[in-house]
Design a protein around this motif. Structure first.
Motif, PDB file in Angstrom:
ATOM      1  N   LEU A  27       0.833  -1.208   0.000  1.00  0.00           N
ATOM      2  CA  LEU A  27       0.000   0.000   0.000  1.00  0.00           C
ATOM      3  C   LEU A  27       0.865   1.254   0.000  1.00  0.00           C
ATOM      4  O   LEU A  27       0.514   2.270  -0.602  1.00  0.00           O
ATOM      5  N   VAL A  29       3.747   1.505  -1.498  1.00  0.00           N
ATOM      6  CA  VAL A  29       4.211   1.668  -2.874  1.00  0.00           C
ATOM      7  C   VAL A  29       3.130   2.345  -3.714  1.00  0.00           C
ATOM      8  O   VAL A  29       3.406   3.288  -4.468  1.00  0.00           O
ATOM      9  N   VAL A  30       1.893   1.885  -3.556  1.00  0.00           N
ATOM     10  CA  VAL A  30       0.782   2.494  -4.299  1.00  0.00           C
ATOM     11  C   VAL A  30       0.678   3.978  -3.940  1.00  0.00           C
ATOM     12  O   VAL A  30       0.521   4.834  -4.805  1.00  0.00           O
ATOM     13  N   VAL A  33       3.507   6.030  -5.517  1.00  0.00           N
ATOM     14  CA  VAL A  33       3.356   6.249  -6.950  1.00  0.00           C
ATOM     15  C   VAL A  33       2.196   7.196  -7.239  1.00  0.00           C
ATOM     16  O   VAL A  33       2.300   8.090  -8.077  1.00  0.00           O
ATOM     17  N   LEU A  34       1.090   7.025  -6.520  1.00  0.00           N
ATOM     18  CA  LEU A  34      -0.136   7.734  -6.906  1.00  0.00           C
ATOM     19  C   LEU A  34      -0.428   8.981  -6.087  1.00  0.00           C
ATOM     20  O   LEU A  34      -1.165   9.841  -6.531  1.00  0.00           O
ATOM     21  N   GLN A  35       0.099   9.108  -4.870  1.00  0.00           N
ATOM     22  CA  GLN A  35      -0.332  10.209  -4.038  1.00  0.00           C
ATOM     23  C   GLN A  35       0.772  11.049  -3.409  1.00  0.00           C
ATOM     24  O   GLN A  35       0.537  12.189  -3.037  1.00  0.00           O
ATOM     25  N   VAL A  47      10.095  14.643  -7.984  1.00  0.00           N
ATOM     26  CA  VAL A  47      10.552  13.848  -9.128  1.00  0.00           C
ATOM     27  C   VAL A  47       9.593  12.686  -9.367  1.00  0.00           C
ATOM     28  O   VAL A  47       9.162  12.422 -10.498  1.00  0.00           O
ATOM     29  N   GLU A  50       6.279  13.945 -10.802  1.00  0.00           N
ATOM     30  CA  GLU A  50       6.325  14.338 -12.207  1.00  0.00           C
ATOM     31  C   GLU A  50       6.474  13.125 -13.127  1.00  0.00           C
ATOM     32  O   GLU A  50       5.871  13.071 -14.192  1.00  0.00           O
ATOM     33  N   PHE A  51       7.276  12.145 -12.679  1.00  0.00           N
ATOM     34  CA  PHE A  51       7.508  10.979 -13.536  1.00  0.00           C
ATOM     35  C   PHE A  51       6.228  10.166 -13.697  1.00  0.00           C
ATOM     36  O   PHE A  51       5.894   9.720 -14.797  1.00  0.00           O
ATOM     37  N   PHE A  52       5.488   9.955 -12.602  1.00  0.00           N
ATOM     38  CA  PHE A  52       4.289   9.117 -12.649  1.00  0.00           C
ATOM     39  C   PHE A  52       3.019   9.928 -12.933  1.00  0.00           C
ATOM     40  O   PHE A  52       1.918   9.415 -12.799  1.00  0.00           O
ATOM     41  N   HIS A  53       3.211  11.208 -13.311  1.00  0.00           N
ATOM     42  CA  HIS A  53       2.070  12.123 -13.428  1.00  0.00           C
ATOM     43  C   HIS A  53       0.961  11.602 -14.337  1.00  0.00           C
ATOM     44  O   HIS A  53      -0.222  11.637 -13.984  1.00  0.00           O
ATOM     45  N   GLY A  55       0.288   8.588 -15.092  1.00  0.00           N
ATOM     46  CA  GLY A  55      -0.345   7.433 -14.469  1.00  0.00           C
ATOM     47  C   GLY A  55      -1.384   7.841 -13.436  1.00  0.00           C
ATOM     48  O   GLY A  55      -2.430   7.205 -13.313  1.00  0.00           O
ATOM     49  N   VAL A  61      -6.839   9.007 -10.035  1.00  0.00           N
ATOM     50  CA  VAL A  61      -6.528   9.495  -8.699  1.00  0.00           C
ATOM     51  C   VAL A  61      -6.525  11.026  -8.714  1.00  0.00           C
ATOM     52  O   VAL A  61      -6.045  11.628  -9.685  1.00  0.00           O
TER      53      VAL A  61
ATOM     54  N   MET B  56       9.731  19.199 -15.641  1.00  0.00           N
ATOM     55  CA  MET B  56      10.895  18.441 -15.204  1.00  0.00           C
ATOM     56  C   MET B  56      11.242  17.337 -16.199  1.00  0.00           C
ATOM     57  O   MET B  56      12.399  17.072 -16.483  1.00  0.00           O
ATOM     58  N   PHE B  57      10.186  16.695 -16.753  1.00  0.00           N
ATOM     59  CA  PHE B  57      10.394  15.613 -17.703  1.00  0.00           C
ATOM     60  C   PHE B  57       9.751  15.961 -19.035  1.00  0.00           C
ATOM     61  O   PHE B  57       8.747  16.670 -19.084  1.00  0.00           O
TER      62      PHE B  57
END
Lengths: 64, 260
Positions: A27, A29-30, A33-35, A47, A50-53, A55, A61, B56-57
């Motif tokens: 949880l 990890v989720v 990544v998401l919140q 970072v 922005e990378f997982f934005h 997703g 979400v 940033m990306f």
């Protein structure tokens, strides 16, 4: 359960105590990544965010 | 006795989650990204002339990040799924571990995917207000919690009805479905509406397509997770289905059909 006519034997085991640790880690990890917006990861959060934005939006979400 | 250890089950959950994440990632790449691109064009037109903030990306990296996000989430979700499966499989319908896995995934999708998608549908970039993100996050996760509590309650209710009444199965199922529907309606009415108005420059068709695409990605994640975990859990390893300790006519039949 009393309803099924033919009980089918399941091959699933009971749960060890550390299954709770697994669930908590998964949880987290989720969440990361998401919140995560800086509460737990601090500077790195920007970072990660922005990378997982894409997703975050794609999975529905809430995001800014 | 059980032939799956919990670590074995966990590995299957993570594996199924990775497969589901890749499948959903393909939906992200080929379906959702089209709408994100359209939404970014709207946002860009809105900000034209203003001093833009440096990203940033690059877009390319963020597209990869979008796929990576759902793969990572898929693996983590698979681990939670496997643990939940081990905890509640005795109470799940389906008649086999494959059926139970699909049933659990259906419940998970309904509570964690569909319910929030109905009350607080997904928005593309350029719709949500930054000031309301904390409120929206609390609403969103509390709704998911509500959905999970309903799912648990429905399961308990079914067990109670089975134990305490002599109702035939269709009556029981109907009563449980009616209770679930009433609970979901109540939750949808009680939870407050999302705080954000959609900006007028975001086309309704874009919003609709993005929300459908997002729901398709979430549905793909849960559906593939349920099917893949079911297959990995149900399918006997070579020779093991014939073990004396595992006299299962259904599984024997599967073996006869060569499902591996």
């Amino acid at each position: 359960m009393a309803s099924p006519a033919v009980p089918v034997r399941s091959r699933v085991p009971g749960l060890p105590w550390w299954s709770l640790v697994v669930v908590a880690a998964a949880l987290f990890v989720v969440y990361a990544v998401l919140q995560e917006n800086g509460v737990a990861l601090g500077q790195v959060a920007q970072v990660v965010h922005e990378f997982f934005h894409d997703g975050r939006h794609a999975l529905g979400v809430p995001c800014h | 006795m059980a032939t799956h250890s919990y670590p074995g089950l966990l590995a299957r959950g993570a594996g199924a989650g990775a497969i589901a994440g890749v499948a959903a990632g393909m939906v992200s790449l080929f379906v959702v990204e089209t709408q994100i691109r359209a939404a970014l064009a709207v946002e860009e037109a809105r900000n034209a002339g203003a001093v833009g903030h440096e990203e940033m990306f690059s877009r390319g990296v963020q597209v990869v990040g979008g796929v990576a996000a759902v793969v990572v989430v898929g693996i983590a979700l698979g681990a939670v799924f496997a643990t939940a499966f081990a905890a509640v499989h005795r109470h799940l319908p389906g008649g086999s571990d494959f059926g139970r896995s699909v049933a659990l995934a259906a419940v998970g999708f309904a509570a964690v995917g569909l319910l929030p998608a109905i009350k607080y549908p997904a928005n593309p970039p350029g719709v949500g207000q930054a000031e309301t993100v904390n409120d929206r996050t609390v609403l969103y996760f509390s709704l998911i919690l509500g959905g999970l509590i309903i799912a648990y309650g429905v399961g308990r209710l079914h067990g109670l009805l089975a134990a305490r009444t002599s109702w035939p199965a269709p009556w029981r199922a109907t009563a449980v479905a009616a209770a679930a529907a009433a609970a979901v309606i109540a939750v949808l009415l009680v939870w407050p509406a999302g705080p954000d108005a959609v900006p007028p420059d975001v086309p309704a068709t874009l919003l609709w397509r993005f929300r459908l695409a997002s729901l398709a990605e979430v549905l793909t994640l849960w559906a593939v997770l349920g099917v893949a975990f079911g297959l990995l859990t149900e399918a006997p390893k070579s020779g093991r289905g014939a073990e004396a300790g595992n006299p299962d006519p259904v599984r024997g039949d599967y073996q006869g059909r060569g499902l591996r």
